[in-house]
Design a protein around this motif. Structure first.
Motif, mmCIF file in Angstrom:
data_model
loop_
_atom_site.group_PDB
_atom_site.id
_atom_site.type_symbol
_atom_site.label_atom_id
_atom_site.label_comp_id
_atom_site.label_asym_id
_atom_site.label_seq_id
_atom_site.Cartn_x
_atom_site.Cartn_y
_atom_site.Cartn_z
ATOM 1 N N VAL A 72 0.854 -1.187 0.000
ATOM 2 C CA VAL A 72 0.000 0.000 0.000
ATOM 3 C C VAL A 72 0.893 1.241 0.000
ATOM 4 N N VAL A 74 0.629 5.558 0.501
ATOM 5 C CA VAL A 74 -0.201 6.693 0.919
ATOM 6 C C VAL A 74 0.525 7.966 0.493
ATOM 7 N N VAL A 79 -5.004 6.674 -0.456
ATOM 8 C CA VAL A 79 -4.542 5.288 -0.331
ATOM 9 C C VAL A 79 -4.565 4.624 -1.705
ATOM 10 N N THR A 83 -8.918 1.492 -0.803
ATOM 11 C CA THR A 83 -9.292 0.621 0.314
ATOM 12 C C THR A 83 -10.221 -0.486 -0.165
ATOM 13 N N VAL A 98 3.994 -0.845 3.635
ATOM 14 C CA VAL A 98 3.359 0.469 3.451
ATOM 15 C C VAL A 98 4.446 1.511 3.239
ATOM 16 N N SER A 100 4.504 5.628 3.079
ATOM 17 C CA SER A 100 3.696 6.832 3.326
ATOM 18 C C SER A 100 4.562 8.068 3.094
ATOM 19 N N LEU A 146 -6.414 1.475 5.416
ATOM 20 C CA LEU A 146 -5.649 1.035 4.244
ATOM 21 C C LEU A 146 -6.345 -0.130 3.557
#
Length: 152
Positions: A72, A74, A79, A83, A98, A100, A146
């Motif tokens: 994922v 961000v 996102v 989602t 992840v 971010s 997420l």
């Protein structure tokens, strides 16, 4: 031959003295003590330089096999991928990665697992999905969901 007779007599006296000192009970046998020799410096050097009997695999192959990987990103509170629900079988090993654009913290509800998310760098969390149910995976500071992890 008197000298030979004296030697024989002396030997007989010694033998009798030894036999007289013995009784019918067996003499106690001392318990054996094992003294292991200490290794020599050469043996220590040899053991240190020789490879182990079973060679260990490279670090990369020591990672556990992952059943499901979820990646994922961000960026500006958006996102990607959007989602959704991610389904896995109970007992699966799930790796969540992840990235971010701002520092945050990943949280997997129901498992109470967290992971610091540094700004701009990927961070991964391995999770054994050993509980069935629906679990939200979110960021703490930005409160973004997420994905939802479904374990069956």
């Amino acid at each position: 031959m008197p000298a030979a007779r004296a030697t024989t007599t002396a030997a007989a006296v010694c033998l009798l003295a030894l036999l007289a000192g013995c009784d019918s009970s067996p003499a106690p046998v001392p318990s054996p003590s094992v003294a292991l020799p200490s290794p020599t410096a050469a043996a220590v050097r040899s053991a240190a330089s020789s490879p182990p009997a079973a060679s260990s695999p490279p670090a990369a192959s020591s990672l556990p096999a992952v059943d499901k990987e979820v990646v994922v990103t961000v960026v500006k509170r958006k996102v990607s991928p959007p989602t959704s629900r991610v389904e896995v079988a109970k007992g699966s090993l799930v790796r969540i990665t992840v990235t971010s654009d701002v520092a945050d913290e990943l949280h997997v509800h129901g498992y109470d697992r967290t992971l610091p998310l540094p700004a701009g760098a990927p961070a991964s969390l391995d999770l054994r999905a050993d509980r069935t149910g629906l679990f939200e995976v979110e960021t703490h500071a930005s409160h973004l969901v997420l994905f939802q992890l479904v374990v069956r």
